[in-house]
Enzyme design. Structure first.
Site, mmCIF file in Angstrom:
data_model
loop_
_atom_site.group_PDB
_atom_site.id
_atom_site.type_symbol
_atom_site.label_atom_id
_atom_site.label_comp_id
_atom_site.label_asym_id
_atom_site.label_seq_id
_atom_site.Cartn_x
_atom_site.Cartn_y
_atom_site.Cartn_z
ATOM 1 N N SER A 176 1.677 -1.359 1.727
ATOM 2 C CA SER A 176 0.618 -0.678 0.994
ATOM 3 C C SER A 176 -0.551 -0.462 1.937
ATOM 4 O O SER A 176 -0.744 -1.226 2.902
ATOM 5 C CB SER A 176 0.150 -1.521 -0.194
ATOM 6 O OG SER A 176 -1.039 -1.009 -0.764
ATOM 7 N N TYR B 22 -3.380 -9.193 -3.712
ATOM 8 C CA TYR B 22 -2.340 -8.238 -3.335
ATOM 9 C C TYR B 22 -2.385 -7.887 -1.852
ATOM 10 O O TYR B 22 -1.354 -7.891 -1.162
ATOM 11 C CB TYR B 22 -2.537 -6.979 -4.176
ATOM 12 C CG TYR B 22 -1.513 -5.895 -4.005
ATOM 13 C CD1 TYR B 22 -0.229 -6.041 -4.515
ATOM 14 C CD2 TYR B 22 -1.846 -4.694 -3.384
ATOM 15 C CE1 TYR B 22 0.703 -5.024 -4.400
ATOM 16 C CE2 TYR B 22 -0.920 -3.670 -3.263
ATOM 17 C CZ TYR B 22 0.353 -3.837 -3.769
ATOM 18 O OH TYR B 22 1.271 -2.817 -3.650
#
Length: 257
Positions: A147, A160
């Site tokens: 990501s 995250y």
């Protein structure tokens, strides 16, 4: 010049190739599985939500559903043994993920650990299970879904982001070890994609893509033989540029106002 050659073999002809997508019940994983099935790949989809996997198989004849919890290392090994018995794997895509926006003033240790268990440790379980056979064959490709949150610290990404940064580093190390052995390795770094994981976000998500758009970007990156596939460029290049700045400037620009 050899230096300018693609970092990976180009993946363009998917006919007859067995592709295992781990974390493919929805979102990017499901959209990529759909696209690969349309190109003639033998698609295997895994996730915990078996009802969604079964629905995928009904809509995609010839595909295979394999329910799996990636945090269970024994179950992952058993799944890989079953797939190897069916003829082996050409491409493995790790897209399983857990995401919850989090900031330090509301730190939730249990949920932070859940991020580690699914996003990172789960990938290690899969790698441990699939690498021996791939190395023995001297062919195959492994993709990890990272990501842009892994590029640098960002607001709301306390839990995250670090797991995705770990995946990016892991993919880089894997490439150095596996490329000389004939295996391909790629890291997929999407920006914001409209999925069940991001549905709960209450903050603005610039350059938001659909899962189908993400899948096409991934296929394009594989076809180019890229190591890193990041998209959409109008967003990801901006974030990459931010990381070149001194921390004083970086923190100023990413701090929420």
């Amino acid at each position: 010049m050899a230096f300018l050659k693609p970092l990976n073999p180009r993946l363009t002809d998917w006919r007859g190739k067995t592709v295992w997508l781990v974390g493919a019940s929805s979102g990017i994983g499901a959209a990529t599985a759909h696209a690969l099935h349309g190109l003639g790949a033998k698609v295997v989809v895994s996730a915990r939500q078996t009802a969604l996997l079964d629905a995928f198989v009904l809509a995609h004849p010839g595909s295979l559903a394999l329910g799996l919890d990636v945090t269970d290392a024994v179950a992952v090994k058993d799944a890989v043994n079953a797939l190897q018995a069916r003829g082996g794997l050409d491409v493995v895509v790790y897209c399983a993920g857990h995401y919850q926006a989090m900031r330090a003033n509301a730190l939730n240790l249990a949920d932070m650990q859940r991020h580690v268990d699914v996003n990172y440790s789960g990938a290690l379980h899969v790698l441990d299970a699939v690498l021996p056979a791939m190395l023995a064959r001297g062919t195959g490709h492994i993709s990890l879904v990272g990501s842009v949150a892994g590029f640098g610290g960002l607001p709301h990404s306390l839990a995250y982001g670090p797991t995705k940064a770990a995946l990016i580093n892991l993919a880089e190390a894997l490439y150095l070890d596996l490329h000389p052995q004939g295996l391909g390795v790629s890291i997929l770094n999407p920006g914001f994609v409209k999925t069940p994981l991001t549905a709960g976000n209450t903050f603005a998500m610039p350059a938001l893509l659909t899962p189908e758009q993400a899948a096409q970007a991934i296929l394009k990156g594989w076809a180019q033989g890229a190591f890193e596939v990041h998209f959409p460029k109008r967003f990801t290049l901006w974030l990459k540029a931010l990381r070149l700045l001194p921390y004083r400037a970086y923190f100023y620009l990413v701090e929420p106002r």
